[in-house]
Motif scaffolding. Structure first.
Motif, mmCIF file in Angstrom:
data_model
loop_
_atom_site.group_PDB
_atom_site.id
_atom_site.type_symbol
_atom_site.label_atom_id
_atom_site.label_comp_id
_atom_site.label_asym_id
_atom_site.label_seq_id
_atom_site.Cartn_x
_atom_site.Cartn_y
_atom_site.Cartn_z
ATOM 1 N N ALA A 119 1.456 17.892 -11.824
ATOM 2 C CA ALA A 119 1.567 19.244 -11.285
ATOM 3 C C ALA A 119 2.717 19.996 -11.941
ATOM 4 N N LEU A 120 3.837 19.323 -12.145
ATOM 5 C CA LEU A 120 4.982 19.951 -12.790
ATOM 6 C C LEU A 120 4.625 20.455 -14.185
ATOM 7 N N SER A 121 3.800 19.699 -14.885
ATOM 8 C CA SER A 121 3.438 20.083 -16.253
ATOM 9 C C SER A 121 2.609 21.359 -16.304
ATOM 10 N N ASP A 122 2.028 21.754 -15.165
ATOM 11 C CA ASP A 122 1.231 22.983 -15.131
ATOM 12 C C ASP A 122 2.094 24.238 -15.039
ATOM 13 N N TYR A 123 3.362 24.072 -14.671
ATOM 14 C CA TYR A 123 4.262 25.210 -14.531
ATOM 15 C C TYR A 123 5.122 25.361 -15.785
ATOM 16 N N THR A 124 5.537 26.582 -16.035
ATOM 17 C CA THR A 124 6.416 26.846 -17.173
ATOM 18 C C THR A 124 7.576 27.731 -16.736
ATOM 19 N N GLY A 125 8.614 27.747 -17.548
ATOM 20 C CA GLY A 125 9.733 28.646 -17.321
ATOM 21 C C GLY A 125 10.411 28.437 -15.986
ATOM 22 N N ASP A 126 10.712 29.554 -15.327
ATOM 23 C CA ASP A 126 11.456 29.507 -14.074
ATOM 24 C C ASP A 126 10.698 28.751 -12.986
ATOM 25 N N ALA A 182 12.822 21.255 -8.507
ATOM 26 C CA ALA A 182 13.910 21.148 -7.531
ATOM 27 C C ALA A 182 13.393 20.952 -6.104
ATOM 28 N N LEU A 183 12.092 21.131 -5.891
ATOM 29 C CA LEU A 183 11.541 21.026 -4.537
ATOM 30 C C LEU A 183 11.429 19.569 -4.100
ATOM 31 N N LYS A 184 11.682 19.324 -2.834
ATOM 32 C CA LYS A 184 11.373 18.023 -2.240
ATOM 33 C C LYS A 184 10.035 18.173 -1.535
ATOM 34 N N LEU A 185 9.020 17.507 -2.034
ATOM 35 C CA LEU A 185 7.660 17.754 -1.586
ATOM 36 C C LEU A 185 7.071 16.631 -0.745
ATOM 37 N N ALA A 186 7.844 15.589 -0.507
ATOM 38 C CA ALA A 186 7.351 14.499 0.336
ATOM 39 C C ALA A 186 8.515 13.668 0.836
ATOM 40 N N GLY A 187 8.317 13.085 2.019
ATOM 41 C CA GLY A 187 9.317 12.166 2.576
ATOM 42 C C GLY A 187 8.780 10.750 2.636
ATOM 43 N N LEU A 188 7.991 10.374 1.646
ATOM 44 C CA LEU A 188 7.295 9.093 1.661
ATOM 45 C C LEU A 188 8.229 7.892 1.702
ATOM 46 N N ARG A 192 0.840 -1.206 0.000
ATOM 47 C CA ARG A 192 0.000 0.000 0.000
ATOM 48 C C ARG A 192 0.875 1.256 0.000
ATOM 49 N N ARG A 193 1.947 1.221 0.760
ATOM 50 C CA ARG A 193 2.861 2.376 0.752
ATOM 51 C C ARG A 193 3.423 2.600 -0.651
ATOM 52 N N ARG A 194 3.813 1.519 -1.295
ATOM 53 C CA ARG A 194 4.372 1.643 -2.647
ATOM 54 C C ARG A 194 3.330 2.253 -3.593
ATOM 55 N N ALA A 195 2.067 1.824 -3.450
ATOM 56 C CA ALA A 195 1.008 2.356 -4.301
ATOM 57 C C ALA A 195 0.788 3.846 -4.033
ATOM 58 N N VAL A 196 0.889 4.262 -2.766
ATOM 59 C CA VAL A 196 0.756 5.681 -2.430
ATOM 60 C C VAL A 196 1.895 6.468 -3.065
ATOM 61 N N ILE A 197 3.116 5.950 -2.974
ATOM 62 C CA ILE A 197 4.266 6.626 -3.580
ATOM 63 C C ILE A 197 4.071 6.746 -5.085
ATOM 64 N N ASP A 198 3.596 5.677 -5.717
ATOM 65 C CA ASP A 198 3.361 5.716 -7.164
ATOM 66 C C ASP A 198 2.348 6.796 -7.516
ATOM 67 N N ASN A 199 1.277 6.909 -6.711
ATOM 68 C CA ASN A 199 0.274 7.927 -6.976
ATOM 69 C C ASN A 199 0.852 9.320 -6.792
ATOM 70 N N PHE A 200 1.663 9.493 -5.735
ATOM 71 C CA PHE A 200 2.311 10.787 -5.532
ATOM 72 C C PHE A 200 3.163 11.159 -6.741
ATOM 73 N N GLU A 201 3.964 10.228 -7.213
ATOM 74 C CA GLU A 201 4.862 10.533 -8.334
ATOM 75 C C GLU A 201 4.076 10.881 -9.591
ATOM 76 N N SER A 202 2.950 10.199 -9.812
ATOM 77 C CA SER A 202 2.110 10.513 -10.972
ATOM 78 C C SER A 202 1.489 11.903 -10.840
ATOM 79 N N CYS A 203 0.943 12.192 -9.653
ATOM 80 C CA CYS A 203 0.320 13.505 -9.439
ATOM 81 C C CYS A 203 1.365 14.620 -9.461
ATOM 82 N N ASP A 204 2.553 14.331 -8.962
ATOM 83 C CA ASP A 204 3.625 15.322 -8.961
ATOM 84 C C ASP A 204 4.049 15.661 -10.386
ATOM 85 N N ALA A 205 4.127 14.644 -11.239
ATOM 86 C CA ALA A 205 4.476 14.888 -12.646
ATOM 87 C C ALA A 205 3.406 15.732 -13.329
#
Length: 217
Positions: A86-93, A100-106, A71-84
């Motif tokens: 979220a990253l796509s919503d930002y541009t430029g700087d 570069a942010l560390k957003l979880a200590g999963l 279950r922990r692994r599945a949560v981490i997988d979901n975080f990584e998918s959602c994080d990717a």
């Protein structure tokens, strides 16, 4: 210690100063040491959380301690998918800075805790929820903050992971469908201490003064 339940304790200036220190040093921790907490620590924090206020004394908080590796692994997988995503919503700087942010200590945190609100609970007989059903959610948040302070007082770090899909997390953890996902938390001993938020230290955002957030009518 005062053992008379009819007499309120006296909190002196020294206590209030230490309490302010506790509030000031509470941090959203994302960098953990991997060593485990002492047995029973998380359960004890949850007992403290249950002293929090709740609408109609409904105690709608539901705590799920996530220990199963799959279950922990599945949560981490979901975080990584959602994080990717979220990253796509930002541009430029901002995109570069977000990446570069560390957003979880999963991966490192020894304890994972998911918190839900049971909006359908009959405890409290619906008092205070007819016009504002979200009060059940807010009650759960007060319990979460109680854990945060109790943990910090014992040198334990806590981090809120919000970059998750609530529906998928509910499926991973096999919880009742009428429980509302409030948050997923990592707990463990922090790698380092600091009295300022990491996002402020890296220049992502600055804390606003309280005066900017007060309105009078």
């Amino acid at each position: 210690m005062n053992n008379d339940p009819s007499v309120a304790p006296h909190f002196d200036d020294a206590f209030r100063a230490r309490l302010l220190d506790l509030f000031s040093w509470r941090r959203d921790v994302r960098r953990f040491r991997t060593e485990p907490l002492l047995p029973g620590t998380l359960e004890r924090f949850i007992e403290i959380a249950c002293l929090a206020p709740s609408v109609g004394l409904s105690q709608p908080w539901r705590f799920v301690i996530v220990s199963d590796p799959g279950r922990r692994r599945a949560v981490i997988d979901n975080f990584e998918s959602c994080d990717a995503d979220a990253l796509s919503d930002y541009t430029g700087d901002l995109s570069t800075r977000y990446a570069a942010l560390k957003l979880a200590g999963l991966r490192e945190a020894p304890c994972h805790l998911a918190v839900f609100a049971d909006r359908a609970t009959v405890v409290g007989h619906g008092l205070g929820r007819r016009t504002m059903p979200a009060m059940a959610d807010y009650s759960a948040v007060t319990a979460i903050f109680s854990i945060w302070l109790a943990a910090r007082a014992e040198g334990v770090g806590m981090g809120w992971v919000s970059i998750l899909d609530p529906v998928i997390i509910g499926t991973i953890l096999d919880i009742p469908g009428d429980w509302r996902f409030i948050g997923y938390f990592c707990l463990g001993y922090p790698q380092a201490e600091d009295d300022s938020p990491e996002l402020e230290r890296v220049g992502w955002e600055q804390r606003r003064p309280a005066g900017d957030l007060i309105f009078r009518r």
